[in-house]
Enzyme design. Sequence first.
Site: not given
Ligand code: HMG
Length: 426
Positions: A81, A263, A279, A378
């Site tokens: 994901e 989740k 597991d 996302h």
């Molecule tokens: P941002 O602030 O735009 O991140 O957040 P950034 O571009 O400023 O980067 C900050 C740091 O984040 C980076 O540091 C990395 O450590 C990391 P840097 O390396 O630049 O010094 N980072 C990454 N690491 C690996 N690959 C990347 C990457 N981008 C940043 N491509 C971010 C962007 C996506 C982190 C933020 O928007 C976020 O945390 N969003 C949440 C996303 C999430 O939870 N996704 C899971 C899927 S959705 C779901 O299934 C769960 C849910 O339904 C659960 C719930 O409802 O509670 C949401």
Amino acid sequence: MKISWTGFSKKSLQERLQILKDYHLLNEDNQTNLEHNHMLPLSTADQMSENVLATFALPYSFVPDVVVDEQVYQVPFVTEEPSVVAAASFAAKIIKRSGGFKTTIHNRQMIGQVSLYQVANIEAAIKNIQNHKQELLELANQAHPSIVNRGGGARDLRVEWLNGEAEFLVVYLTVDTQEAMGANILNTMLEALKTPLEELTGGESLMAILSNYATEALVTATCEIDLRFLSRNKSEAIDIAKKIVLASQFAKQDPYRASTHNKGIFNGIDAVVLATGNDWRAIEAGAHAYASRNGSYQGLTTWSIKEVTQTLCGEITLPLPIATKGGSIGLNPTVKVSFDLLKQPTAKELASIIASIGLAQNFAALKALVSTGIQHGHMKLQAKSLALLAGAKDTEIALLVSQLISEKHFSLKRAQEILENIRQKS
Ligand code: HMG
């Protein structure tokens, strides 16, 4: 050794592998296996399961510098994901700056049960079992002497009468399984107790099996996040923190939300559980049962604000009967890479890391949900998946992703149309 991981995700795959090599994060064999993508050989897979036709691959990623109990871990993640690894990395980075995670292992024992029915005299049967408790524990240990030799073994036995639609006398056995998850150990011991228990109770045994509701293997992870890491703007940071607290309260009250909340936690937990050959069905089943322990299904995390320190405090407690030995752990070469990356943690240390990852994942998701919304981070990553699905080549991906994002339109059909357009222009 201090490693700078800034911008790691923006590097090419080759560059990322080279960084692992430069910092000697893996031994030579595991580094080579990773570089050549030598993962699970078909011949080994054929030994692991039945009717095997092929192996099934998933992306193998990692989250750098997760600080747990003052140790720094490089954590392997297996997930398909997009944004899960990004979110965990983002959270781990902030939480590291705030002092890292602290964990408590409440216990590390497994429970199994022998259920008996048609017990004529319940009171006498309970007394009889209690009077023969030591003998029964010894019988259990004799059935699996190797775990006793390793310092583990049967520790306790209790009995309960369930008087519902049907009547059952249930005997619960608690076993210290050391570094193993313990399903085979427990099941062997429990099966050895079936006949003695039938003799002691005059009842019939229905089944003897381990329980995945591992309430004797609870782990708590906590963190305290400095509010200034939530936003550069102080009042916005306080606002986000308050909303994260509300979000955790919401997940305690509404099972529809709790399910999604948890989740999100399992996005991270499953990724590490899979990467370490554990597991995941057992871990999921136990944790969801634990989330329902108060009579309704609730979120597993609690967030609060500590006014004095101006910190956002997170906590998660869940059953994590994690193993470092047994099952397919020693067979799968990718799992060996994971343990090497993690520097061969004990079962307790690995459980602490996994609980911390669950809390990190929840923090990132809640922060996004109550501020920018989940789609912001996302969908940027989803766009890349769509570009790949549309058939974009390496040289076309960046352009296609940026056009998809600028249109704010995410469908495979639209990705294919844009790709065709790009190709016509070039
Ligand atoms: P941002 O602030 O735009 O991140 O957040 P950034 O571009 O400023 O980067 C900050 C740091 O984040 C980076 O540091 C990395 O450590 C990391 P840097 O390396 O630049 O010094 N980072 C990454 N690491 C690996 N690959 C990347 C990457 N981008 C940043 N491509 C971010 C962007 C996506 C982190 C933020 O928007 C976020 O945390 N969003 C949440 C996303 C999430 O939870 N996704 C899971 C899927 S959705 C779901 O299934 C769960 C849910 O339904 C659960 C719930 O409802 O509670 C949401």
